[in-house]
Design a protein around this motif. Structure first.
Motif, mmCIF file in Angstrom:
data_model
loop_
_atom_site.group_PDB
_atom_site.id
_atom_site.type_symbol
_atom_site.label_atom_id
_atom_site.label_comp_id
_atom_site.label_asym_id
_atom_site.label_seq_id
_atom_site.Cartn_x
_atom_site.Cartn_y
_atom_site.Cartn_z
ATOM 1 N N ALA A 139 102.299 -46.940 81.091
ATOM 2 C CA ALA A 139 101.214 -47.633 80.405
ATOM 3 C C ALA A 139 100.516 -46.732 79.392
ATOM 4 O O ALA A 139 99.787 -47.212 78.521
ATOM 5 C CB ALA A 139 100.191 -48.155 81.414
ATOM 6 N N LYS A 140 100.778 -45.423 79.484
ATOM 7 C CA LYS A 140 100.134 -44.464 78.584
ATOM 8 C C LYS A 140 101.128 -43.745 77.676
ATOM 9 O O LYS A 140 100.734 -43.063 76.733
ATOM 10 C CB LYS A 140 99.369 -43.429 79.408
ATOM 11 N N GLY A 141 102.406 -43.864 77.966
ATOM 12 C CA GLY A 141 103.445 -43.197 77.182
ATOM 13 C C GLY A 141 104.787 -43.407 77.844
ATOM 14 O O GLY A 141 104.892 -44.137 78.843
ATOM 15 N N PRO A 142 105.854 -42.803 77.336
ATOM 16 C CA PRO A 142 107.182 -42.995 77.913
ATOM 17 C C PRO A 142 107.242 -42.616 79.397
ATOM 18 O O PRO A 142 106.622 -41.637 79.820
ATOM 19 C CB PRO A 142 108.064 -42.063 77.077
ATOM 20 N N ALA A 143 107.985 -43.386 80.159
ATOM 21 C CA ALA A 143 108.157 -43.100 81.581
ATOM 22 C C ALA A 143 108.875 -41.770 81.790
ATOM 23 O O ALA A 143 108.616 -41.054 82.757
ATOM 24 C CB ALA A 143 108.939 -44.229 82.249
ATOM 25 N N MET A 144 109.763 -41.447 80.856
ATOM 26 C CA MET A 144 110.524 -40.192 80.932
ATOM 27 C C MET A 144 111.086 -39.902 79.550
ATOM 28 O O MET A 144 111.012 -40.738 78.640
ATOM 29 C CB MET A 144 111.641 -40.301 81.973
ATOM 30 N N THR A 145 111.655 -38.727 79.393
ATOM 31 C CA THR A 145 112.301 -38.409 78.126
ATOM 32 C C THR A 145 113.683 -39.062 78.080
ATOM 33 O O THR A 145 114.225 -39.495 79.108
ATOM 34 C CB THR A 145 112.483 -36.893 77.964
ATOM 35 N N ARG A 146 114.253 -39.128 76.912
ATOM 36 C CA ARG A 146 115.603 -39.667 76.779
ATOM 37 C C ARG A 146 116.594 -38.837 77.591
ATOM 38 O O ARG A 146 117.491 -39.379 78.238
ATOM 39 C CB ARG A 146 116.009 -39.688 75.302
ATOM 40 N N GLU A 147 116.412 -37.536 77.578
ATOM 41 C CA GLU A 147 117.302 -36.642 78.321
ATOM 42 C C GLU A 147 117.203 -36.905 79.823
ATOM 43 O O GLU A 147 118.213 -36.881 80.539
ATOM 44 C CB GLU A 147 116.971 -35.179 78.016
ATOM 45 N N GLU A 148 115.986 -37.139 80.313
ATOM 46 C CA GLU A 148 115.811 -37.430 81.739
ATOM 47 C C GLU A 148 116.435 -38.773 82.111
ATOM 48 O O GLU A 148 117.008 -38.927 83.198
ATOM 49 C CB GLU A 148 114.324 -37.411 82.091
ATOM 50 N N ALA A 149 116.345 -39.741 81.213
ATOM 51 C CA ALA A 149 116.974 -41.039 81.453
ATOM 52 C C ALA A 149 118.484 -40.897 81.578
ATOM 53 O O ALA A 149 119.110 -41.457 82.491
ATOM 54 C CB ALA A 149 116.621 -42.013 80.328
ATOM 55 N N ILE A 150 119.064 -40.126 80.685
ATOM 56 C CA ILE A 150 120.512 -39.881 80.745
ATOM 57 C C ILE A 150 120.869 -39.145 82.031
ATOM 58 O O ILE A 150 121.857 -39.473 82.706
ATOM 59 C CB ILE A 150 120.969 -39.074 79.513
ATOM 60 N N GLN A 151 120.039 -38.180 82.394
ATOM 61 C CA GLN A 151 120.290 -37.423 83.625
ATOM 62 C C GLN A 151 120.253 -38.334 84.846
ATOM 63 O O GLN A 151 121.062 -38.186 85.762
ATOM 64 C CB GLN A 151 119.258 -36.302 83.766
ATOM 65 N N SER A 152 119.327 -39.305 84.864
ATOM 66 C CA SER A 152 119.256 -40.217 86.011
ATOM 67 C C SER A 152 120.524 -41.063 86.113
ATOM 68 O O SER A 152 121.030 -41.317 87.217
ATOM 69 C CB SER A 152 118.013 -41.112 85.903
ATOM 70 N N ILE A 153 121.042 -41.510 84.976
ATOM 71 C CA ILE A 153 122.297 -42.261 84.966
ATOM 72 C C ILE A 153 123.430 -41.396 85.490
ATOM 73 O O ILE A 153 124.257 -41.837 86.304
ATOM 74 C CB ILE A 153 122.619 -42.775 83.550
ATOM 75 N N GLU A 154 123.460 -40.151 85.056
ATOM 76 C CA GLU A 154 124.541 -39.257 85.470
ATOM 77 C C GLU A 154 124.450 -38.892 86.948
ATOM 78 O O GLU A 154 125.481 -38.627 87.583
ATOM 79 C CB GLU A 154 124.555 -38.022 84.586
ATOM 80 N N VAL A 155 123.241 -38.912 87.532
ATOM 81 C CA VAL A 155 123.116 -38.724 88.979
ATOM 82 C C VAL A 155 123.869 -39.842 89.703
ATOM 83 O O VAL A 155 124.634 -39.597 90.639
ATOM 84 C CB VAL A 155 121.637 -38.706 89.414
ATOM 85 N N GLY A 156 123.643 -41.089 89.263
ATOM 86 C CA GLY A 156 124.348 -42.207 89.874
ATOM 87 C C GLY A 156 125.850 -42.098 89.729
ATOM 88 O O GLY A 156 126.604 -42.390 90.667
ATOM 89 N N ILE A 157 126.296 -41.668 88.556
ATOM 90 C CA ILE A 157 127.735 -41.485 88.327
ATOM 91 C C ILE A 157 128.286 -40.416 89.264
ATOM 92 O O ILE A 157 129.333 -40.600 89.912
ATOM 93 C CB ILE A 157 128.012 -41.109 86.858
ATOM 94 N N GLU A 158 127.583 -39.286 89.360
ATOM 95 C CA GLU A 158 128.043 -38.177 90.204
ATOM 96 C C GLU A 158 128.162 -38.590 91.665
ATOM 97 O O GLU A 158 129.184 -38.316 92.327
ATOM 98 C CB GLU A 158 127.073 -36.997 90.094
ATOM 99 N N VAL A 159 127.132 -39.243 92.177
ATOM 100 C CA VAL A 159 127.146 -39.635 93.594
ATOM 101 C C VAL A 159 128.244 -40.669 93.847
ATOM 102 O O VAL A 159 128.981 -40.574 94.838
ATOM 103 C CB VAL A 159 125.766 -40.187 94.013
ATOM 104 N N ALA A 160 128.366 -41.648 92.973
ATOM 105 C CA ALA A 160 129.400 -42.670 93.142
ATOM 106 C C ALA A 160 130.795 -42.072 93.031
ATOM 107 O O ALA A 160 131.691 -42.411 93.825
ATOM 108 C CB ALA A 160 129.216 -43.775 92.107
ATOM 109 N N ASN A 161 130.999 -41.185 92.073
ATOM 110 C CA ASN A 161 132.301 -40.521 91.940
ATOM 111 C C ASN A 161 132.677 -39.792 93.227
ATOM 112 O O ASN A 161 133.833 -39.834 93.674
ATOM 113 C CB ASN A 161 132.275 -39.514 90.784
ATOM 114 N N GLU A 162 131.705 -39.118 93.821
ATOM 115 C CA GLU A 162 131.957 -38.370 95.050
ATOM 116 C C GLU A 162 132.308 -39.306 96.201
ATOM 117 O O GLU A 162 133.221 -39.027 96.989
ATOM 118 C CB GLU A 162 130.725 -37.534 95.411
#
Length: 357
Positions: A139-162
């Protein structure tokens, strides 16, 4: 970004040739045409995913990603953020809603900390992949940076791949995070380009829906997310667990594994994955019609029709786990049900033996 790009490049559509063969086999089974309804479409989809007619959906896992939300500061939920910690630890112990349903279906629950505000004990049984200690207040600014958003997606990819590497051949998405219906409604509002009032419900509980809607409006106004850029939307008004679940969907599609999605929040996460690569839709099996207000529109935007009407809105991956037995039934139909021709041959053999007595 390297893992995300590589995963996106790996995603291909269903094997249409095998899917056509599966359709022919299903139509030849000893039953009236189309009489097993959605079980038939599930079996055909699974055959196209796995690229074979002999189906195996034995090893199932719900990947439940947990994270906190800075927008909690705006009083958009009656629940304290400690509930995120409590339920995440409950996933590991096996006594939450998704855990007991998954256990009844012979499936595992894999809890992942992608952004919980607190540090969990290292021996708690939760996979620690924390991108940050909860999102910032959208409500005051971005929830996260673009880099953090990409990192969150890659966490899901990493865990699912494993998990796939370890033998899982069916995945499902689940989540935990106080205020994640707020973030999900914001993301859906942007993608659908509608007023938040159309897609915002009570979530786990809030005193004033109108206040929740106004906070979401403010977040969208402050951040101006680009509806044509899924990562921009995720970073500005989304959540870390939404990114993680989107990553699970992308990994499943890249590895040719079906992914069963839960209700409203999981569907919005799947929509993020779809915006990044539309072919992921071929791998998605929607579980149930959530009672959350925005769920119907999320299904329409993604172009899916869930299997079950259970009046549920728990989240966690509970509805996805509940749908697992339908995949078992569809696979059993494909693998073991006789064809009309085989039944006729068997009947003729029996009658011939009877006549010779």
């Amino acid at each position: 970004m390297e893992l995300l790009n590589a995963t996106l490049k790996q995603i291909k559509g269903l094997d249409k040739n095998i899917a056509e063969q599966a359709q022919q086999k299903v139509d030849a089974l000893c039953k009236p045409l189309k009489s097993l309804g959605k079980l038939e479409s599930i079996a055909i989809q699974l055959a196209g995913i796995y690229r074979k007619l002999e189906l195996d959906v034995t090893n199932k896992a719900v990947i439940s990603l947990a994270a906190d939300h800075g927008v909690h500061e705006e009083n958009v939920s009656n629940n304290p953020q400690f509930v995120t910690v409590m339920q995440s630890l409950g996933f590991a112990k096996g006594f939450t809603g998704v855990c007991v349903i998954a256990k009844s279906a012979g499936a595992k629950v894999i809890p992942v900390d992608v952004g919980i505000k607190e540090d969990l004990p290292k021996d708690a049984g939760v996979i620690i992949k924390k991108v940050k200690y909860g999102t910032d207040n959208m409500a005051k600014g971005p929830a996260m940076t673009r880099e953090e958003a990409i990192q969150s997606i890659e966490v899901g990819i990493e865990v699912a791949n494993e998990q796939i590497k370890n033998g899982m051949n069916v995945l499902a998405t689940g989540e935990m995070g106080i205020c994640n219906t707020t973030a999900s409604s914001a993301v859906l509002s942007v993608f659908h380009q509608c007023d938040p009032s159309i897609v915002t419900g009570k979530g786990a509980g809030v005193d004033s829906i109108e206040h929740k809607i106004s906070v979401i409006r403010q977040a969208i106004q402050v951040n101006q997310p680009n509806p044509d850029d899924a990562i921009d939307v995720l970073s500005k008004v989304g959540g870390l667990e939404l990114g993680g679940m989107a990553g699970v969907v992308l990994s499943a599609a890249a590895n040719r594994v079906p992914v069963v999605i839960d209700g409203f929040i999981s569907t919005v996460a799947a929509l993020i994955a779809y915006q990044l690569e539309p072919k992921v839709k071929d791998y998605i099996i929607p579980s149930h019609f959530s009672e959350e207000l925005g769920a119907k529109i999320a299904n329409q935007v993604l172009g899916i029709e869930p299997l079950l009407h259970m009046n549920m809105c728990l989240g966690e991956g509970s509805g996805a786990a509940l749908a697992f037995p339908l995949l078992d039934a569809a696979s059993a139909m494909m693998n073991h049900m006789t064809t009309l021709e085989e039944s006729q041959q068997y009947m003729q053999q029996i009658m011939s033996k009877q006549q010779s007595i």
